[in-house]
Design an enzyme around this catalytic site. Structure first.
Site, short mmCIF file in Angstrom:
data_model
loop_
_atom_site.label_atom_id
_atom_site.label_comp_id
_atom_site.label_asym_id
_atom_site.label_seq_id
_atom_site.Cartn_x
_atom_site.Cartn_y
_atom_site.Cartn_z
CG HIS A 81 -24.00 -59.95 90.77
ND1 HIS A 81 -23.54 -61.04 90.05
CD2 HIS A 81 -22.88 -59.33 91.23
CE1 HIS A 81 -22.22 -61.07 90.08
NE2 HIS A 81 -21.78 -60.03 90.79
CD GLU A 100 -20.02 -64.44 96.19
OE1 GLU A 100 -21.11 -64.25 95.62
OE2 GLU A 100 -18.97 -64.75 95.62
CD GLN A 104 -20.98 -60.59 94.16
OE1 GLN A 104 -20.66 -59.72 93.34
NE2 GLN A 104 -20.51 -61.83 94.10
CG HIS A 134 -18.74 -55.79 90.76
ND1 HIS A 134 -18.38 -56.06 92.05
CD2 HIS A 134 -19.48 -56.85 90.35
CE1 HIS A 134 -18.88 -57.24 92.41
NE2 HIS A 134 -19.56 -57.74 91.39
CD GLU A 146 -18.71 -60.58 88.69
OE1 GLU A 146 -19.15 -59.73 89.49
OE2 GLU A 146 -18.65 -61.80 88.96
N1 CMX Z 1 -15.12 -49.19 90.19
C1 CMX Z 1 -14.72 -48.17 89.39
N2 CMX Z 1 -13.44 -47.73 89.33
C2 CMX Z 1 -12.55 -48.37 90.13
C3 CMX Z 1 -12.90 -49.43 90.97
C4 CMX Z 1 -14.26 -49.83 90.99
N3 CMX Z 1 -14.68 -50.83 91.75
N4 CMX Z 1 -11.80 -49.85 91.61
C5 CMX Z 1 -10.78 -49.10 91.20
N5 CMX Z 1 -11.23 -48.20 90.31
C6 CMX Z 1 -10.42 -47.18 89.62
C7 CMX Z 1 -9.55 -46.46 90.59
O1 CMX Z 1 -10.27 -45.39 91.18
C8 CMX Z 1 -8.42 -45.98 89.73
O2 CMX Z 1 -8.80 -44.78 89.12
P1 CMX Z 1 -7.83 -43.50 89.14
O3 CMX Z 1 -6.56 -43.96 88.47
O4 CMX Z 1 -8.58 -42.47 88.37
O5 CMX Z 1 -7.63 -43.18 90.59
C9 CMX Z 1 -8.31 -47.06 88.66
O6 CMX Z 1 -9.53 -47.81 88.74
C10 CMX Z 1 -7.17 -48.03 88.84
O7 CMX Z 1 -7.04 -48.29 90.17
P2 CMX Z 1 -5.78 -49.08 90.71
O8 CMX Z 1 -5.43 -48.50 92.04
O9 CMX Z 1 -4.74 -49.20 89.68
O10 CMX Z 1 -6.34 -50.49 90.87
P3 CMX Z 1 -6.89 -51.15 92.18
O11 CMX Z 1 -5.77 -51.76 92.91
O12 CMX Z 1 -7.84 -50.29 92.90
O13 CMX Z 1 -7.71 -52.32 91.50
C11 CMX Z 1 -9.21 -53.32 90.05
C12 CMX Z 1 -8.81 -52.03 90.70
C13 CMX Z 1 -10.50 -53.07 89.28
C14 CMX Z 1 -8.11 -53.77 89.11
C15 CMX Z 1 -9.42 -54.39 91.18
O14 CMX Z 1 -10.44 -53.96 92.05
C16 CMX Z 1 -9.74 -55.75 90.67
O15 CMX Z 1 -8.88 -56.53 90.32
N6 CMX Z 1 -11.07 -56.11 90.63
C17 CMX Z 1 -11.52 -57.39 90.13
C18 CMX Z 1 -11.77 -58.37 91.23
C19 CMX Z 1 -12.86 -57.94 92.16
O16 CMX Z 1 -13.34 -56.82 92.12
N7 CMX Z 1 -13.27 -58.90 93.04
C20 CMX Z 1 -14.32 -58.70 94.00
C21 CMX Z 1 -15.67 -59.09 93.44
C22 CMX Z 1 -15.80 -60.59 93.22
C23 CMX Z 1 -17.13 -60.99 92.64
O17 CMX Z 1 -17.89 -60.17 92.13
O18 CMX Z 1 -17.47 -62.21 92.68
CO CO Z 2 -19.81 -59.89 91.42
#
Ligand code: CMX
Ligand code: CO
Length: 148
Positions: A7, A43, A67, A91, A141
């Site tokens: 997805h 979702e 999603q 993602h 993911e």
């Molecule tokens: N895509 C691409 N880059 C991303 C991003 C995304 N979705 N989210 C954050 N970033 C980038 C930020 O822009 C940042 O970059 P810079 O340092 O250049 O500015 C970098 O990643 C780190 O960002 P951060 O502020 O340290 O981290 P965040 O607090 O924004 O968290 C992440 C980022 C990925 C760790 C967090 O979103 C996470 O834990 N994701 C996993 C869980 C999730 O997304 N759940 C929802 C979906 C559930 C599902 O699919 O079922």
């Molecule tokens: Co997902």
């Protein structure tokens, strides 16, 4: 290994607006909806009509889905994403046959996964994420579907 693109996740500030666009206007079919407390998201999964996931064909492989993700709380990662980037692509999810084997291979190459162990994803699946900084700027993911 990777079986399919499972997805694409889209962060939505308003699920009703997003559904008006993708479901009502564009004709995608809602296949599943759930709240994931662990991820702090609501979702909605959507598929193209005619694919197995929308129960309208005889295809054997589930379709790639869309999603839609809306935050359940202000400390949801999706809430943080919306605050910083606004609604949009969030993602890319790859379906894998063995999330542990794939994780081990990535970890051995020095890539960062977000969780030490897979967590609960959509419909009983197991999920983990590759850090976007280790995946060319894309939050990737990994999804191992529940056994059917
Ligand atoms: N895509 C691409 N880059 C991303 C991003 C995304 N979705 N989210 C954050 N970033 C980038 C930020 O822009 C940042 O970059 P810079 O340092 O250049 O500015 C970098 O990643 C780190 O960002 P951060 O502020 O340290 O981290 P965040 O607090 O924004 O968290 C992440 C980022 C990925 C760790 C967090 O979103 C996470 O834990 N994701 C996993 C869980 C999730 O997304 N759940 C929802 C979906 C559930 C599902 O699919 O079922
Ligand atoms: Co997902």
């Amino acid at each position: 290994g990777v079986l399919a693109i499972d997805h694409v996740g889209v962060a939505s500030a308003d699920l009703n607006d997003s559904l008006a666009f993708y479901r009502e206007l564009l004709g995608l079919v809602e296949t599943h909806r759930e709240s994931n407390e662990d991820q702090q998201v609501v979702e909605v999964m959507l598929a193209a009509p005619g694919h197995k996931s929308s129960d309208r064909s005889n295809e054997t492989e589930p379709a790639t889905q869309l999603q839609l993700l809306a935050p359940l709380s202000a400390d949801s990662t999706v809430a943080k994403f919306l605050d910083r980037s606004g609604p949009g692509m969030h993602h890319l999810a790859l379906r894998v046959s063995d999330i542990q084997a794939t994780s081990d291979r990535l970890l051995a190459r020095g890539l960062r996964l977000l969780y030490p162990q897979p967590r609960a994803g959509t419909a009983g699946s197991m999920i983990n994420f590759i850090h976007p900084k280790d995946a060319g700027g894309v939050l990737v993911e990994l999804v191992q579907p529940a056994r059917s």
